[in-house]
Design a protein around this motif. Structure first.
Motif, mmCIF file in Angstrom:
data_model
loop_
_atom_site.group_PDB
_atom_site.id
_atom_site.type_symbol
_atom_site.label_atom_id
_atom_site.label_comp_id
_atom_site.label_asym_id
_atom_site.label_seq_id
_atom_site.Cartn_x
_atom_site.Cartn_y
_atom_site.Cartn_z
ATOM 1 N N VAL A 115 0.693 -0.893 -0.184
ATOM 2 C CA VAL A 115 -0.026 -0.339 0.068
ATOM 3 C C VAL A 115 1.037 1.599 0.508
ATOM 4 O O VAL A 115 0.780 2.231 -0.407
ATOM 5 N N THR A 116 1.919 1.164 1.142
ATOM 6 C CA THR A 116 2.399 2.287 0.664
ATOM 7 C C THR A 116 3.625 2.693 -0.470
ATOM 8 O O THR A 116 3.771 3.912 -0.857
ATOM 9 N N ILE A 119 1.053 4.114 -2.585
ATOM 10 C CA ILE A 119 0.608 5.603 -2.664
ATOM 11 C C ILE A 119 2.009 6.329 -2.820
ATOM 12 O O ILE A 119 1.810 7.555 -3.847
ATOM 13 N N ILE A 123 1.938 8.542 -6.255
ATOM 14 C CA ILE A 123 2.583 10.363 -6.516
ATOM 15 C C ILE A 123 3.234 10.629 -6.917
ATOM 16 O O ILE A 123 3.163 11.690 -7.509
ATOM 17 N N LEU A 189 -4.245 -0.514 4.508
ATOM 18 C CA LEU A 189 -4.246 1.398 5.243
ATOM 19 C C LEU A 189 -4.509 1.250 6.770
ATOM 20 O O LEU A 189 -4.162 2.743 6.674
#
Length: 301
Positions: A115-116, A119, A123, A189
């Protein structure tokens, strides 16, 4: 007769106090932590150093190299965070229990790590598209520039600097995520949201931890990426050789940096929980805010 109320947890502990608490926990069961380092973290340095010195580029070696480091890192994270969280409370933990925690928390840790990465990658992609669109708009509306121009290089530098600031900001807010996965049995998350809530009020300390210990951990990982780069030109070969001189030792010490980073993050997480009043009815050790020594608060009701 009413019981005396315990002293409130300190709200301004610093790196020196955290260091004192980490040393106390490690010394209390040093052999246990040495075994964890030997089993999970020390083997990480072997492929890091070996493939840097002997860059074997085959499909099998690349696959083994890509899988070994994340698997061992997640197993080491699970066992270390579990052991430190128990040591924080002054509890002895069996090696079998620590090994069990390493394997039971592997997939929750993996999900949170994915998940990290999603993300951060998202970005980075959005930010990259924004800067690329700005470059194209400049070509059409203002003046013609090519990819070797100073303007494009400045845009690339601005993109890298912006992305670094965003990643550091996220790392500060997510500093407790992996400890939360292990201690609170959450995944995905949710640990990121939980970490963001717990880090409030101590972001200065969290930033210092990310800045110092995180830097050395990322240096070890970055050094491992050099094996995938093909040097082109004498200048680049000289630069790559110089970088290897710096990063190969960093790769060698990467397991120790990772271990201390995990210990510090877990201790900081446990103390953050104490500051937020989440240890009611438990035996807990807290950090003192006067001289950096460890103060023990027993039987909080």
């Amino acid at each position: 007769m009413s019981k005396p109320s315990p002293s409130p947890p300190p709200s301004n502990f610093d790196l020196q106090a955290i260091r004192s608490e980490c040393i106390r926990i490690i010394k209390a069961d040093s052999r246990h932590f040495q075994i964890i380092i030997f089993l999970f973290l020390l083997p990480i340095s072997l492929p890091l150093v070996f493939f840097q010195v002997f860059p074997i580029k085959t499909l099998i070696s690349n696959l083994l190299y890509t899988l070994t480091i994340p698997i061992l890192s997640l197993l080491g994270t699970g066992s270390t965070a579990y052991s430190v969280s128990h040591g924080f409370h002054g509890r002895q933990v069996k090696l079998s229990s620590s090994m069990k925690a390493a394997f039971t928390s592997f997939f929750p840790l993996l999900s949170t790590w994915l998940v990290t990465q999603l993300i951060i990658s998202g970005i980075g992609l959005i930010l990259g598209l924004a800067f690329f669109s700005l470059f194209k708009a400049t070509q059409v509306l203002v003046f013609q520039v090519d990819y070797s121009s100073a303007y494009f290089i400045l845009l690339c530098l601005a993109y890298i600097i912006s992305l670094v600031f965003i990643v550091v900001y996220l790392q500060v807010n997510w500093i407790f995520a992996y400890a939360i996965v292990v201690v609170e049995s959450s995944w995905g998350l949710e640990p990121l949201k939980r970490s963001q809530a717990l880090v409030k009020g101590i972001k200065g300390v969290a930033f210092k931890v990310v800045l110092f210990l995180g830097f050395f951990c990322w240096l070890g990982i970055w050094s491992s990426m050099l094996r995938f780069v093909e040097p082109a030109g004498d200048a680049w070969k000289i630069g790559a050789s110089f970088i290897q001189i710096v990063t190969v030792p960093a790769a060698s010490y990467y397991p120790l940096f990772m271990f201390y980073n995990l210990v510090v993050n877990t201790v900081l997480y446990m103390n953050s929980k104490a500051v937020h009043g989440e240890f009611a009815g438990e035996h807990v050790s807290l950090l003192s805010d006067d001289d950096g020594e460890v103060a023990h608060v027993v039987s909080i009701v």
